[in-house]
Scaffold this active site. Structure first.
Site, mmCIF file in Angstrom:
data_model
loop_
_atom_site.group_PDB
_atom_site.id
_atom_site.type_symbol
_atom_site.label_atom_id
_atom_site.label_comp_id
_atom_site.label_asym_id
_atom_site.label_seq_id
_atom_site.Cartn_x
_atom_site.Cartn_y
_atom_site.Cartn_z
ATOM 1 C CG ASP A 91 -4.589 -1.763 0.660
ATOM 2 O OD1 ASP A 91 -3.796 -2.424 1.352
ATOM 3 O OD2 ASP A 91 -4.544 -0.521 0.568
ATOM 4 C CB SER B 221 -0.965 -0.050 1.195
ATOM 5 O OG SER B 221 -2.029 0.857 1.038
#
Length: 577
Positions: free
Chosen positions: A450, A336
């Site tokens: 993610d 991320s």
């Protein structure tokens, strides 16, 4: 000829040593043959006189794991002298090997004549087990390196000599360097030469010639040299396919121009060669040569940056502290927000450029506010896509200055996706695709979101590369939603109308936190693979507080500085410590 060296006997009296030696039987094992299998009854101890053997074991799923590469005068199988329990590992000859075997029956005869030998062996086993439990890594660093040009152009002999100098500056002992077959050299000569040096480099000039085969056969680690865009030498791919082995690691070293802004790509056929890492080497860049030496020898420094929304801006402060300590990482990865900053490092941006680009992307103009009809997500993701394209567009993961990986979560398979090749901007987009906040990324492998959902601090992935110690920076596991958020009069009015408590977090921060909280346990487990973990105190920073980047960076800086001064990072700063 003198008797073979058997170090495990040195603590015995002369009579017992002679009794053991008299009962040891010579055994010859050709390269590629298994000496014994995991699960077979244990019946003998072996000491290695010449050659190399590999030790591996299968886990509960049947997957093999390499444990160690043994050289003379190592011993193995010693538990079999005390018990007929099944062998705990498989041993295979990686080169033609000559060993001495001591069976359990022969050892029992020795014990009858010299009873104290049993206590001696028991103490030796206890010492070896204690070393294991104290955390000694059984993954041995390579000692023999083979350099082979797979395209026309690179000078293997020149690199061999320069790499030997770099090794000697980095590692203890002297590096031997052979660029051709010495007159009259046989197996005994090569073994003696390797024994006189801490490491040996073999430079091969052609593909599949006698010296090339000898060099390859002796190498633990093969460095393939290539020119960008140049086709492979005839027969190179077929030859490398024939000599492939789980016990031989291959890296691709790509010569680059010293002033290149980005690495030039390889010819597709060269890029398809089965290698572990692609390492860029710019002409005249001493730092690149030193990095190659560290990556090849297992003394490199890995840096893994975790995800955590705006808290990820603390990574900037960590980088500043490491820069002040003149300690740059050699390979990087992240999840991320951590993946974004790690990619910037891999692009070889300066610290000032990384900070300026990150602040412009996230702090100056929030990229997560292009809201839309929530069919797939709250935002369209167009601002994020544009920001990634502007900064990383056209770059490929395998063609970065530093080895790099990032993590996304594959909703189709339910597995972690490790991105080690392909379009960089697209991989980063998948790694930050917070479910419900950003649209997912559709790929041939599945629907990607993610990476924080599955592995928010992938220190385990970096450690599995076995290139050196890993420093992990955790910015995602601090507690969230501890402070009452500030709300304007419209926000208070809306909440009053719908009966929602003022302290109730909004949808966007809830989605941000949900994307990482499910992997907190995984983060703790992954952190055990790191040599050191930094955890800046970020509980007071909201997950969307992009405007507080300076405060976040300062907290990261303080945490790194405190650990540097306390010596917590010494093992990472100096992998040979």
């Amino acid at each position: 000829m003198s008797a073979p060296e058997i170090p495990f006997l040195v603590g015995l009296d002369p009579a017992a040593i002679e009794a053991v030696r008299a009962r040891m039987v010579p055994v010859a094992v050709p390269a590629g043959k298994i000496l014994f299998e995991q699960g077979a009854p244990g019946d003998a101890l072996y000491t290695l006189v010449s050659g190399v053997v590999g030790v591996s074991a299968r886990d509960h799923n049947g997957r093999p794991t390499r444990i160690a590469r043994l050289r003379p005068p190592e011993i193995f199988g010693e538990m079999a002298l005390l018990s007929a329990a099944p062998r705990a590992a498989t041993v295979i000859a990686l080169r033609d090997a000559h060993l001495l075997q001591l069976t359990r029956d022969a050892f029992e005869t020795v014990i009858a004549e010299h009873p104290h030998t049993l206590l001696y062996l028991a103490r030796m086993l206890a010492d070896r087990l204690r070393t294991l439990y104290e955390g000694y890594s059984v993954h041995h660093a390579p000692r023999n390196f083979t350099i082979l040009a797979v395209t026309d152009g690179p000078d293997t002999e020149d690199l061999a000599h320069r790499l030997a100098i770099a090794f000697d500056a980095l590692l203890p002992g002297e590096t031997g360097c052979l660029t051709d077959w010495p007159d009259g050299a046989d197996e005994t000569w090569f073994q003696a030469y390797e024994g006189r040096h801490a490491r040996t480099i073999f430079a091969a000039h052609q593909i599949d010639c006698p010296w090339c085969r000898q060099s390859q056969r002796r190498g633990d680690h093969i460095l393939l040299l290539a020119e960008p865009g140049a086709p492979p030498r005839p027969g190179a791919a077929d030859y490398l396919e024939r000599v492939r082995s789980d016990w031989i690691r291959m890296d691709l070293v790509v010569r680059q121009d010293p002033g290149a802004k980005r690495p030039k790509p390889l010819h597709p056929a060269v890029a398809a060669l089965p290698v572990a890492l692609r390492i860029q080497l710019r002409d005249g860049r001493e730092a690149d040569l030193q990095r190659l030496a560290r990556l090849a020898s297992g003394a490199a420094r890995g840096l893994v940056l975790g995800g955590g929304g705006a808290r990820g801006l603390a990574h900037l402060g960590v980088l500043r502290a490491l820069d002040e300590a003149s300690c740059a990482p050699d390979f990087v990865g992240g999840t991320s927000m951590g993946a974004i900053i790690a990619a910037s490092l891999a692009m070889d941006w300066s610290l000032a450029e990384i900070q300026a680009q990150t602040e412009a992307f996230f702090a100056t103009d929030n990229p997560l506010n292009d809201y839309t009809l929530p069919l797939h997500a709250l935002t369209r993701g167009a601002k994020v896509d544009a920001g990634l394209a502007a900064r990383y567009g056209g770059a490929r993961i395998e063609d970065l200055w530093l080895p790099f990986f990032c993590i996304s979560s594959n909703l189709t398979t339910g597995d972690t996706m490790v991105h080690r090749s392909g379009d960089l901007a697209r991989a980063l987009r998948a790694s930050i695709a917070i479910p419900g906040l950003l649209p997912p990324v559709l790929s041939d492998e599945g629907v990607l979101v993610d990476g924080g959902m599955m592995n928010n601090l992938p220190a385990d992935v970096a450690a599995d590369w076995e290139r050196g110690p890993v420093l992990a920076v955790d910015v995602g596991s601090d507690r969230a939603f501890q402070d009452m958020p500030r709300r304007g009069w419209t926000g208070r009015l809306v909440r009053k109308l719908i009966g929602s408590p003022l302290a109730m977090p909004g949808l966007a921060p809830l989605l941000l936190r949900a994307a990482t909280v499910s992997s907190d346990a995984q983060t703790l487990m992954a952190a055990t693979h790191a040599t050191a973990v930094l955890k800046p105190q970020l509980s007071g920073i909201d997950l969307r507080a992009w405007s507080r980047f300076q405060e976040s960076a300062e907290l990261g800086y303080r945490e790194a500085r405190a650990n540097l001064e306390a010596g917590t990072l010494d093992r990472w700063l100096d992998p040979l410590r």
